[in-house]
Design an enzyme around this catalytic site. Sequence first.
Site, PDB file in Angstrom:
ATOM      1  N   PRO A 155       0.898  -1.158  -0.469  1.00 48.34           N
ATOM      2  CG  PRO A 155       0.381  -1.286   2.529  1.00 48.34           C
ATOM      3  CD  PRO A 155       1.251  -1.680   1.829  1.00 48.34           C
ATOM      4  CE1 TYR A 156       6.167   4.935   1.368  1.00 47.06           C
ATOM      5  CE2 TYR A 156       6.996   4.841  -0.610  1.00 47.06           C
ATOM      6  CZ  TYR A 156       6.998   5.311   0.897  1.00 47.06           C
ATOM      7  OH  TYR A 156       8.036   6.041   0.742  1.00 47.06           O
ATOM      8  N   GLY A 157       3.093   2.707  -2.125  1.00 47.81           N
ATOM      9  CA  GLY A 157       2.520   4.154  -3.596  1.00 47.81           C
ATOM     10  C   GLY A 157       1.525   4.820  -3.442  1.00 47.81           C
ATOM     11  CB  SER A 159       0.412   5.530   1.418  1.00 46.07           C
ATOM     12  OG  SER A 159       1.529   5.615   2.007  1.00 46.07           O
TER      13      SER A 159
END
Length: 248
Positions: A155-157, A159
């Site tokens: 989910p980093y991208g 977020s």
Amino acid sequence: MRILITGGTSGLGLAMARALVEDGHRIVITGRAAERAADVAATLPGEVHGIGMDARDSTSVRAGRDSTIDLLGGLDVLVNNAGIGMRTVNPRFMVERQPFWQVPEAGFRDVVDTNLTGYFLVASAVVPDLLASPGGRIINVSVNYATMTRAGFVPYGPSRAGSEALSRVMAADLADTSVRVNILLPGGGTATGMTEGVVADGAHLLSADVMAEPVRWLCSPAAADTHDQRIVATEFQDWLANADSRRS
């Protein structure tokens, strides 16, 4: 300037705190663990305070805001930096991609709650204080566009993409006020805790100190009219030269 840096106990946040305290600014750094934040603050020269604050939790954020105002007597700059990376959901994310449908729900929510909701909660809590400043500023730390859409980076991208969109809305909402909002990003992978142990030996990583020069400028009188800009630290001198030429 009176400056609050979230996630200031390591990595980019700590590098920015070091640079800003050298310029004589008064600073509060936050971390989820209050004792660690205080210990790190004690290693820096000048007036630096370390407090506990969990950017995911509105009660903790409000308490952190209150502590910051008590310590500094007001607030001029928020550096929204607190974040967690891919290794929290996939410790081998650089060598073994994890497709989005295999990402644990709890891990997805934790990253988004920290990297996106955290930016919203902290900014929302301190905007009244920034509006009371002669020249309040919000600096939201981000990442390269490629990272936002890279395979295996959920989910980093997403977020970080969300935090950029949020930054643009903040800038629009505050356009007719005295508060300036800008985005700052390193311009590549950095040698921080987010990459430690997961990037191949010999890979080129930027030093966290790449953020020092642009964050100093953004907290200086020279940036008083700079608003709704996306500044890449590795390209800062070129950006600054172009900005100067547009003003001349």
